[in-house]
Scaffold this motif. Structure first.
Motif, PDB file in Angstrom:
ATOM      1  N   ALA A  61       0.834  -1.208   0.000  1.00  0.00           N
ATOM      2  CA  ALA A  61       0.000   0.000   0.000  1.00  0.00           C
ATOM      3  C   ALA A  61       0.865   1.253   0.000  1.00  0.00           C
ATOM      4  N   ILE A  62       1.956   1.217   0.757  1.00  0.00           N
ATOM      5  CA  ILE A  62       2.883   2.346   0.801  1.00  0.00           C
ATOM      6  C   ILE A  62       3.455   2.613  -0.589  1.00  0.00           C
ATOM      7  N   GLU A  63       3.814   1.550  -1.299  1.00  0.00           N
ATOM      8  CA  GLU A  63       4.369   1.699  -2.643  1.00  0.00           C
ATOM      9  C   GLU A  63       3.400   2.454  -3.554  1.00  0.00           C
ATOM     10  N   VAL A  64       2.128   2.081  -3.514  1.00  0.00           N
ATOM     11  CA  VAL A  64       1.143   2.688  -4.412  1.00  0.00           C
ATOM     12  C   VAL A  64       0.883   4.144  -4.041  1.00  0.00           C
ATOM     13  N   HIS A  65       0.744   4.426  -2.753  1.00  0.00           N
ATOM     14  CA  HIS A  65       0.512   5.811  -2.342  1.00  0.00           C
ATOM     15  C   HIS A  65       1.723   6.689  -2.664  1.00  0.00           C
ATOM     16  N   ARG A  66       2.921   6.136  -2.503  1.00  0.00           N
ATOM     17  CA  ARG A  66       4.118   6.910  -2.832  1.00  0.00           C
ATOM     18  C   ARG A  66       4.154   7.228  -4.325  1.00  0.00           C
ATOM     19  N   ASP A  67       3.900   6.227  -5.158  1.00  0.00           N
ATOM     20  CA  ASP A  67       3.935   6.445  -6.603  1.00  0.00           C
ATOM     21  C   ASP A  67       2.857   7.426  -7.048  1.00  0.00           C
ATOM     22  N   ALA A  91      11.240   1.506   3.283  1.00  0.00           N
ATOM     23  CA  ALA A  91      10.150   2.155   2.557  1.00  0.00           C
ATOM     24  C   ALA A  91       9.958   3.595   3.026  1.00  0.00           C
ATOM     25  N   ALA A  92      10.070   3.812   4.336  1.00  0.00           N
ATOM     26  CA  ALA A  92       9.943   5.168   4.874  1.00  0.00           C
ATOM     27  C   ALA A  92      11.064   6.064   4.348  1.00  0.00           C
ATOM     28  N   ALA A  93      12.259   5.493   4.231  1.00  0.00           N
ATOM     29  CA  ALA A  93      13.393   6.254   3.691  1.00  0.00           C
ATOM     30  C   ALA A  93      13.123   6.678   2.255  1.00  0.00           C
ATOM     31  N   PHE A  94      12.587   5.747   1.465  1.00  0.00           N
ATOM     32  CA  PHE A  94      12.292   6.027   0.056  1.00  0.00           C
ATOM     33  C   PHE A  94      11.256   7.142  -0.061  1.00  0.00           C
ATOM     34  N   THR A  95      10.199   7.078   0.745  1.00  0.00           N
ATOM     35  CA  THR A  95       9.152   8.096   0.683  1.00  0.00           C
ATOM     36  C   THR A  95       9.696   9.463   1.078  1.00  0.00           C
ATOM     37  N   ALA A  96      10.507   9.496   2.136  1.00  0.00           N
ATOM     38  CA  ALA A  96      11.079  10.772   2.569  1.00  0.00           C
ATOM     39  C   ALA A  96      11.973  11.365   1.482  1.00  0.00           C
ATOM     40  N   ALA A  97      12.775  10.518   0.847  1.00  0.00           N
ATOM     41  CA  ALA A  97      13.644  11.012  -0.224  1.00  0.00           C
ATOM     42  C   ALA A  97      12.826  11.507  -1.405  1.00  0.00           C
ATOM     43  N   ARG A  98      11.774  10.781  -1.765  1.00  0.00           N
ATOM     44  CA  ARG A  98      10.925  11.191  -2.884  1.00  0.00           C
ATOM     45  C   ARG A  98      10.340  12.581  -2.626  1.00  0.00           C
ATOM     46  N   SER A  99      10.043  12.888  -1.367  1.00  0.00           N
ATOM     47  CA  SER A  99       9.468  14.198  -1.035  1.00  0.00           C
ATOM     48  C   SER A  99      10.545  15.227  -0.702  1.00  0.00           C
ATOM     49  N   GLY A 100      11.830  14.871  -0.936  1.00  0.00           N
ATOM     50  CA  GLY A 100      12.915  15.827  -0.799  1.00  0.00           C
ATOM     51  C   GLY A 100      13.429  16.048   0.607  1.00  0.00           C
ATOM     52  N   ARG A 101      13.118  15.136   1.542  1.00  0.00           N
ATOM     53  CA  ARG A 101      13.537  15.309   2.940  1.00  0.00           C
ATOM     54  C   ARG A 101      14.724  14.393   3.236  1.00  0.00           C
ATOM     55  N   SER A 102      15.912  14.955   3.119  1.00  0.00           N
ATOM     56  CA  SER A 102      17.140  14.164   3.220  1.00  0.00           C
ATOM     57  C   SER A 102      17.350  13.588   4.621  1.00  0.00           C
ATOM     58  N   ARG A 141      17.898   8.825   8.171  1.00  0.00           N
ATOM     59  CA  ARG A 141      17.661   8.237   9.503  1.00  0.00           C
ATOM     60  C   ARG A 141      16.893   6.926   9.367  1.00  0.00           C
ATOM     61  N   ALA A 142      15.892   6.901   8.491  1.00  0.00           N
ATOM     62  CA  ALA A 142      15.140   5.663   8.272  1.00  0.00           C
ATOM     63  C   ALA A 142      16.026   4.600   7.631  1.00  0.00           C
ATOM     64  N   TRP A 143      16.881   5.015   6.702  1.00  0.00           N
ATOM     65  CA  TRP A 143      17.813   4.057   6.071  1.00  0.00           C
ATOM     66  C   TRP A 143      18.750   3.462   7.116  1.00  0.00           C
ATOM     67  N   ASP A 144      19.242   4.293   8.019  1.00  0.00           N
ATOM     68  CA  ASP A 144      20.141   3.796   9.079  1.00  0.00           C
ATOM     69  C   ASP A 144      19.457   2.730   9.926  1.00  0.00           C
ATOM     70  N   HIS A 154      19.171   0.487  -2.104  1.00  0.00           N
ATOM     71  CA  HIS A 154      18.291   1.497  -1.506  1.00  0.00           C
ATOM     72  C   HIS A 154      19.022   2.829  -1.362  1.00  0.00           C
ATOM     73  N   ALA A 155      20.279   2.778  -0.945  1.00  0.00           N
ATOM     74  CA  ALA A 155      21.045   4.012  -0.764  1.00  0.00           C
ATOM     75  C   ALA A 155      21.222   4.741  -2.094  1.00  0.00           C
ATOM     76  N   VAL A 156      21.485   3.994  -3.154  1.00  0.00           N
ATOM     77  CA  VAL A 156      21.607   4.601  -4.489  1.00  0.00           C
ATOM     78  C   VAL A 156      20.297   5.300  -4.870  1.00  0.00           C
ATOM     79  N   THR A 157      19.170   4.631  -4.621  1.00  0.00           N
ATOM     80  CA  THR A 157      17.876   5.221  -4.951  1.00  0.00           C
ATOM     81  C   THR A 157      17.641   6.503  -4.161  1.00  0.00           C
ATOM     82  N   LEU A 158      18.004   6.508  -2.882  1.00  0.00           N
ATOM     83  CA  LEU A 158      17.822   7.722  -2.080  1.00  0.00           C
ATOM     84  C   LEU A 158      18.592   8.892  -2.681  1.00  0.00           C
ATOM     85  N   GLU A 159      19.843   8.652  -3.067  1.00  0.00           N
ATOM     86  CA  GLU A 159      20.647   9.733  -3.630  1.00  0.00           C
ATOM     87  C   GLU A 159      20.049  10.230  -4.953  1.00  0.00           C
ATOM     88  N   VAL A 160      19.549   9.302  -5.758  1.00  0.00           N
ATOM     89  CA  VAL A 160      18.930   9.714  -7.019  1.00  0.00           C
ATOM     90  C   VAL A 160      17.677  10.543  -6.757  1.00  0.00           C
TER      91      VAL A 160
END
Length: 396
Positions: A202-208, A247-258, A263-266, A294-300
């Motif tokens: 569900a998180i994946e779909v809402h994020r996309d 997943a939380a790390a990915f969503t935060a990165a998608r919304s520009g919150r480094s 922190r979620a990735w850690d 995942h780390a590569v995706t966050l940076e992108v």
């Protein structure tokens, strides 16, 4: 002008703030900002139609000719009609004996195994899904007590596979139905792993969809719900706990919150270090090799293409056992090179992704957009770019 720039211009011409536009189309102001600045891909046509109605302009005025090509050539898999038909059926007859839960479990296990091993994973699971959907629904009607709970968990698992099949196809109506049905089935099962997996999907779909607030809300609620189970958690439940942090790390990165992203990735990295060597979570791909991916995706997502490229290595990519997940990682590295205008490396990586799992790249919006961009790139690479455009389905 890009779609985002057109939306910004028309919004300002209408005297409308981002907050007002966001409220009228059911999004957040941060989402509107990300669309306008090009941080995320243009919205789907249904969302663009909403925005056009609010701004009182034709939807065509929001879309560039180039973006229209990419949007209008979205891929649909030949197995989609059969999967749609299976989802539209609601078995109510008890005349035939139900399939045993053990047999269903074995078939689900096979489906996940071939999904990770096959280069054309949508084709493979597209053949398996109609019968699996039917048999798990029949099992829920036939069994009682703990067996019925187990059947609900199996249905949620099958619907997760279904979501992976439906992703990036022109079937948004089915996708959202599958998400809702999977969450309901997981809740009925009482199984914390089933609930965590359904929430992850569900998180994946809402994020996309750009609904980051809802994605993070679901994420945090399920992480909190798993808390009481962690002291006695087995490896699979711990892995799901880590996958939800990823997943939380990915969503935060998608919304520009480094900061929140890392922190979620850690936290996810802390969890993965406590998992057995060689462990690979079959639904989320959560594992040690995938944490670097995942780390590569966050940076992108944070538009740090140079840092993403420095993180990626051939050895790390080859360590990912799942072919679709490996191909997706190669696409993410290609995105990093594309941000730095490193065209030759971008084409090389997308070709590697194609040879790893053709159906991953054909259904990946970013890969298709990059392939289109490269058609107008350096003349010396245009023949390669044209070959790549054919591979991703932009041209026949």
């Amino acid at each position: 002008m890009t779609t985002g720039q057109r939306i910004k211009l028309l919004r300002q011409r209408a005297g409308m703030t981002r907050t007002v536009l966001a409220g009228l189309v059911g999004k957040s102001p941060d989402w509107v900002k990300s669309v306008e600045t090009g941080r995320i891909q243009p919205p789907r046509l249904t969302t663009l139609a909403q925005i056009a109605r609010v701004l009182q302009v034709p939807v065509q005025s929001l879309i560039t000719a180039e973006e229209q090509i990419v949007l209008s050539t979205s891929t649909t898999h030949p197995a989609l009609p059969a999967v749609r038909e299976a989802l539209n059926q609601w078995p109510i007859s008890r005349d035939e004996p139900p399939t045993s839960l053990e047999h269903i479990a074995a078939r689900i296990d096979v489906a996940w195994r071939v999904r990770h091993a096959s280069p054309d994973h949508r084709t493979v699971i597209g053949r398996l899904l109609p019968d699996l959907i039917r048999d798990t629904q029949l099992a829920i009607r036939a069994y009682q007590g703990s067996d019925r709970n187990a059947a609900h968990a199996q249905l949620a698992d099958v619907l997760g596979l279904t979501q992976m099949f439906l992703a990036y196809q022109n079937a948004a109506d089915l996708l959202w139905r599958v998400v809702d049905r999977a969450m309901l089935a997981a809740q009925e099962s009482g199984d914390p792993i089933a609930l965590a997996q359904a929430a992850w999907f569900a998180i994946e779909v809402h994020r996309d969809a750009g609904d980051w607030d809802t994605a993070q809300s679901i994420n945090q609620q399920v992480i909190t719900a798993l808390g009481p189970h962690l002291p006695d958690a087995d490896t699979d439940l711990l892995a799901m706990y880590g996958a939800l942090h990823a997943a939380a790390a990915f969503t935060a990165a998608r919304s520009g919150r480094s900061g929140p992203a890392w922190r979620a990735w850690d936290e996810a990295d802390r969890v993965v270090r406590n998992l057995p060597t060689g462990y690979y979570q079959r639904v989320t791909s959560f594992s040690r090799p995938v944490m670097i991916a995942h780390a590569v995706t966050l940076e992108v997502e944070l538009h740090k293409g140079d840092r993403a490229v420095r993180m990626a290595t051939t050895e790390q990519a080859n360590a990912i056992p799942s072919r679709p997940r490996r191909a997706r990682h190669l696409i993410e590295v290609a995105r990093g090179h594309h941000l730095g205008h490193q065209h030759e490396a971008t084409i090389g990586l997308l070709n590697r992704a194609y040879h790893t799992a053709p159906e991953t790249i054909r259904f990946n919006t970013y890969a298709r957009q990059i392939a289109y961009d490269l058609l107008t790139g350096p003349p010396a690479l245009r023949r390669q770019a044209a070959d790549l455009a054919v591979k991703v389905g932009l041209a026949g």
